[in-house]
Scaffold this active site. Structure first.
Site, PDB file in Angstrom:
ATOM      1  N   ASP A  46      -0.047 -10.312 -57.674  1.00  0.00           N
ATOM      2  CA  ASP A  46      -0.387  -9.385 -58.484  1.00  0.00           C
ATOM      3  C   ASP A  46       1.658 -10.107 -58.964  1.00  0.00           C
ATOM      4  OD1 ASP A  46      -0.053  -7.929 -61.311  1.00  0.00           O
ATOM      5  OD2 ASP A  46      -0.930  -6.369 -60.643  1.00  0.00           O
TER       6      ASP A  46
ATOM      7  N   ASP B  54       7.325  -6.276 -64.422  1.00  0.00           N
ATOM      8  CA  ASP B  54       8.051  -6.537 -64.487  1.00  0.00           C
ATOM      9  C   ASP B  54       9.364  -6.102 -64.495  1.00  0.00           C
ATOM     10  OD1 ASP B  54       5.953  -6.857 -66.998  1.00  0.00           O
ATOM     11  OD2 ASP B  54       5.991  -4.451 -66.657  1.00  0.00           O
TER      12      ASP B  54
ATOM     13  N   GLU C 109      -3.915  -1.822 -62.105  1.00  0.00           N
ATOM     14  CA  GLU C 109      -3.358  -2.572 -61.061  1.00  0.00           C
ATOM     15  C   GLU C 109      -3.110  -1.841 -59.608  1.00  0.00           C
ATOM     16  OE1 GLU C 109      -1.025  -6.109 -63.589  1.00  0.00           O
ATOM     17  OE2 GLU C 109      -0.254  -4.092 -63.999  1.00  0.00           O
TER      18      GLU C 109
HETATM   19  C1  5RP Z   1       0.646  -5.849 -66.649  1.00  0.00           C
HETATM   20  C2  5RP Z   1       2.215  -6.386 -65.730  1.00  0.00           C
HETATM   21  C3  5RP Z   1       2.168  -7.756 -65.586  1.00  0.00           C
HETATM   22  O1  5RP Z   1       2.624  -7.858 -63.872  1.00  0.00           O
HETATM   23  C4  5RP Z   1       4.200  -7.274 -65.670  1.00  0.00           C
HETATM   24  O2  5RP Z   1       3.705  -7.479 -67.346  1.00  0.00           O
HETATM   25  C5  5RP Z   1       4.460  -9.049 -65.705  1.00  0.00           C
HETATM   26  O3  5RP Z   1       3.667 -10.121 -66.437  1.00  0.00           O
HETATM   27  P1  5RP Z   1       4.564 -11.717 -66.589  1.00  0.00           P
HETATM   28  O4  5RP Z   1       3.699 -12.075 -65.289  1.00  0.00           O
HETATM   29  O5  5RP Z   1       3.623 -12.048 -68.125  1.00  0.00           O
HETATM   30  O6  5RP Z   1       5.745 -11.166 -66.510  1.00  0.00           O
HETATM   31  O7  5RP Z   1       1.942  -5.784 -64.653  1.00  0.00           O
HETATM   32  O8  5RP Z   1       0.182  -4.943 -66.767  1.00  0.00           O
END
Ligand code: 5RP
Length: 239
Positions: free
Chosen positions: A97, A100, A119
């Protein structure tokens, strides 16, 4: 001048994308035939899902994916990854996963894409959680990214007052069209512009104690490894 600026922005975006691709490619090396995989959400996790689709096609492997959002489920179906419900598996071997923010000890902020509840459940159900990210996600202290808090719509105003009392500066998440954003569970999100979070565990406890909060985006003690690409370098971080 404007063209120079656009070119610089384009170059930065391309570099970020390449970093995400490098991190995702390294994470997919941890996948083995027969695994049940947690499929994360967001642009970085999407790259991993596409790579997994290719891997399964090329090697004829039998893996099953537990998606963490409707969007990820749709992408997995598109790339031919068989899906399974979390309720129908005894365990998840490996989840890949995004995040942010990745802070010290692999404390994370997640939920920028709104998928934090599923998640977190899938991460908690997984033997191993690998977080993949570009270099911009690595921080010395969590909090520059607004902390998402998923709330039951019935309780939104009450929770908002409680969060304001904690000086977390909550803002109701809206869609681009200005409508109230709804999660896959039909809940709402209050993004907390709290600034630096010096004590994530303490804040996590305070949030968990507020009725009406379904889940918050602090992921503490859940990640086993982070794979972060910085330019051509790919680093693996442990808690
Ligand atoms: C979604 C999340 C994502 O993992 C997080 O926002 C990162 O996203 P990205 O890879 O587009 O930067 O927690 O709920």
């Amino acid at each position: 001048m404007a063209d120079d600026h656009d070119a610089a922005e384009d170059a930065e975006l391309t570099e970020k994308l390449t970093e995400k691709e490098r991190a995702a490619a390294r994470a997919v090396e941890f996948v083995r035939d027969g695994m049940t995989l947690g499929l994360g959400s967001g642009s970085t996790a999407n790259i991993a899902v596409r790579l997994l689709g290719e891997l399964v096609r090329q090697k004829g492997w039998h893996v099953r994916g537990v998606p963490t959002s409707f969007l990820t489920a749709a992408l997995a179906a598109e790339v031919g990854l068989p899906l399974i419900e979390l309720n129908d598996v005894a365990r998840v071997d490996l989840t890949i996963d995004g995040a942010d923010e990745i802070g010290p000890g692999l404390a994370l902020i997640k939920g920028g894409g709104g998928a934090l509840l599923r998640e977190k459940i899938v991460a908690a159900a997984s033997d191993t959680v690998i977080i993949i990210a570009d270099s911009s996600k690595l921080v010395a202290q969590l909090g520059a990214f607004p902390l998402p808090v998923e709330v039951v719509p019935f309780a939104r105003a009450f929770v908002e007052r409680r969060l304001s009392a904690l000086e977390l500066n909550p803002k109701l998440r809206l869609t681009r069209d200005g409508a109230v954003y709804r999660t896959d569970q039909d809940n709402e999100i209050l993004d907390c512009h709290a600034g630096a979070i010096p004590d994530p565990e303490g804040l996590g406890r305070e949030l968990a104690a507020i009725p009406g909060i379904v889940e918050h985006g602090l992921f503490l003690g859940l990640a086993h490894r982070a794979i972060v690409a910085t330019g051509p370098d790919v680093r693996e971080l442990l808690p």
